[in-house]
Design a protein around this motif. Structure first.
Motif, PDB file in Angstrom:
ATOM      1  N   GLY A  88       1.138   0.441  -7.458  1.00 46.39           N
ATOM      2  CA  GLY A  88       1.238  -0.841  -6.533  1.00 46.39           C
ATOM      3  C   GLY A  88       0.366  -0.707  -5.316  1.00 46.39           C
ATOM      4  N   ASP A  89       0.947  -1.104  -4.265  1.00 44.47           N
ATOM      5  CA  ASP A  89       0.423  -1.115  -2.960  1.00 44.47           C
ATOM      6  C   ASP A  89       0.551   0.071  -2.246  1.00 44.47           C
ATOM      7  N   ARG A  90       1.081   1.270  -2.969  1.00 38.87           N
ATOM      8  CA  ARG A  90       1.291   2.685  -2.227  1.00 38.87           C
ATOM      9  C   ARG A  90      -0.182   3.169  -2.102  1.00 38.87           C
ATOM     10  N   GLU A  92      -2.677   1.557  -0.731  1.00 37.43           N
ATOM     11  CA  GLU A  92      -3.239   1.135   0.750  1.00 37.43           C
ATOM     12  C   GLU A  92      -2.452   1.810   1.917  1.00 37.43           C
ATOM     13  N   LEU A  93      -1.204   2.051   1.534  1.00 40.89           N
ATOM     14  CA  LEU A  93      -0.178   2.816   2.450  1.00 40.89           C
ATOM     15  C   LEU A  93      -0.794   4.114   2.482  1.00 40.89           C
ATOM     16  N   GLU A  96      -4.108   3.879   4.977  1.00 40.48           N
ATOM     17  CA  GLU A  96      -3.514   3.517   6.231  1.00 40.48           C
ATOM     18  C   GLU A  96      -3.027   4.845   6.969  1.00 40.48           C
ATOM     19  N   LYS A 125     -11.967  -4.642  -7.119  1.00 38.73           N
ATOM     20  CA  LYS A 125     -10.968  -5.093  -5.999  1.00 38.73           C
ATOM     21  C   LYS A 125     -10.094  -3.853  -5.334  1.00 38.73           C
ATOM     22  N   GLY A 126      -9.523  -3.027  -6.035  1.00 32.20           N
ATOM     23  CA  GLY A 126      -8.842  -1.782  -5.494  1.00 32.20           C
ATOM     24  C   GLY A 126      -9.856  -1.004  -4.455  1.00 32.20           C
ATOM     25  N   ARG A 129      -9.895  -3.189  -1.106  1.00 31.47           N
ATOM     26  CA  ARG A 129      -8.546  -3.105  -0.507  1.00 31.47           C
ATOM     27  C   ARG A 129      -8.337  -1.753   0.194  1.00 31.47           C
ATOM     28  N   TRP A 130      -8.747  -0.628  -0.301  1.00 34.67           N
ATOM     29  CA  TRP A 130      -8.677   0.869   0.374  1.00 34.67           C
ATOM     30  C   TRP A 130      -9.497   0.823   1.501  1.00 34.67           C
ATOM     31  N   ALA A 133      -8.268  -1.389   4.379  1.00 35.24           N
ATOM     32  CA  ALA A 133      -7.105  -0.614   4.784  1.00 35.24           C
ATOM     33  C   ALA A 133      -7.556   0.348   5.987  1.00 35.24           C
ATOM     34  N   SER A 226       1.993   8.961  -2.032  1.00 37.43           N
ATOM     35  CA  SER A 226       1.442   8.070  -0.917  1.00 37.43           C
ATOM     36  C   SER A 226       1.742   8.844   0.470  1.00 37.43           C
TER      37      SER A 226
END
Length: 243
Positions: A88-90, A92-93, A96, A125-126, A129-130, A133, A226
């Motif tokens: 999932g979005d972990r 990007e977390l 960050e 795309k991944g 996004r990274w 972030a 993460s």
């Protein structure tokens, strides 16, 4: 608070006065609502800094006046985290938080136990996004060196990276050596491997050991993939004297 940070090219802030436009100028004028006379810092993300004030404000841009320019040297040793792809979005977390903690390079790793798979358009795309972030977290944390987010690496790529490091580490819950007790270099690359949710496989661990990596333990509890990276970076920042 310290002055907000925005990205600009060195060629732009080589001038004494110029218009900051595009997404950065729009964010500064319309979202941050900077006003005439307020301070801001510009950086190219590679250590070049310009201290500025706002000279004029338009709808989606600013005219900035450069007060002074200087260079922030790259920190040493360089901290590189190889991050197994989280779900999932972990991802990007993780990016960050590691950026806020001052990591220098983040390498997405397609480990054998990764639930997430970056293939085809999804990989592009991944990665985008990274990188986004990392860029936003670097500005938020007032960083003048933006971390590099590398292309997705295979296990062979990671082994080669570990073999060339000044210190190579694999975080593992069964390791006997604590990360906080490892001897660390003053320069060169410190590379830390963080496994995905399913952990580092035995085959991967053996391969990384052969490349010179030391299995190390963060602490008595098991962290999520993460959060393990940012915890490791914090330990290394303190141990190397960068913090």
């Amino acid at each position: 608070m310290t002055a907000p940070v925005f990205l600009a090219g060195r060629d732009e802030f080589a001038k004494n006065s110029f218009v900051l436009g595009g997404p950065e100028g729009r964010h500064a004028a319309a979202v941050r609502r900077l006003r005439v006379g307020e301070r801001l810092d510009l950086t190219d993300g590679r250590g070049a800094v310009a201290e500025c004030t706002v000279g004029a404000v338009a709808k989606d841009s600013l005219t900035v006046e450069v007060l002074r320019r200087y260079e922030v040297p790259a920190p040493q040793p360089r901290l590189i985290v190889v991050q197994g792809l989280p779900k999932g979005d972990r991802g990007e977390l993780a990016v960050e938080m590691m950026t806020e903690a001052g990591v220098d390079v983040i390498v997405p790793w397609a480990a054998s136990r990764c639930v997430a798979k970056w293939q085809g358009d999804r990989a592009a795309k991944g990665l985008a996004r990274w990188r986004s972030a990392a860029r936003e977290a670097a500005k938020q944390s007032r960083g003048f060196w933006m971390p590099e987010v590398a292309e997705q690496a295979t296990t062979a790529d990671v082994a080669a990276m570990l073999a060339g490091a000044a210190r190579a580490v694999v975080l593992h819950e069964e390791a006997a050596v604590p990360l906080s007790g490892l001897e660390l270099p003053d320069s060169g690359d410190v590379v830390v491997v963080v496994g995905p949710e399913g952990g580092v496989s035995d085959d991967e661990l053996d391969r990384f050991r052969e490349a010179g990596a030391v299995p190390s333990l963060l602490g008595p509890t098991v962290l999520r993939t993460s959060t393990a990276g940012v915890a490791a970076v914090a330990v290394l920042q303190t141990r190397t004297g960068r913090w």
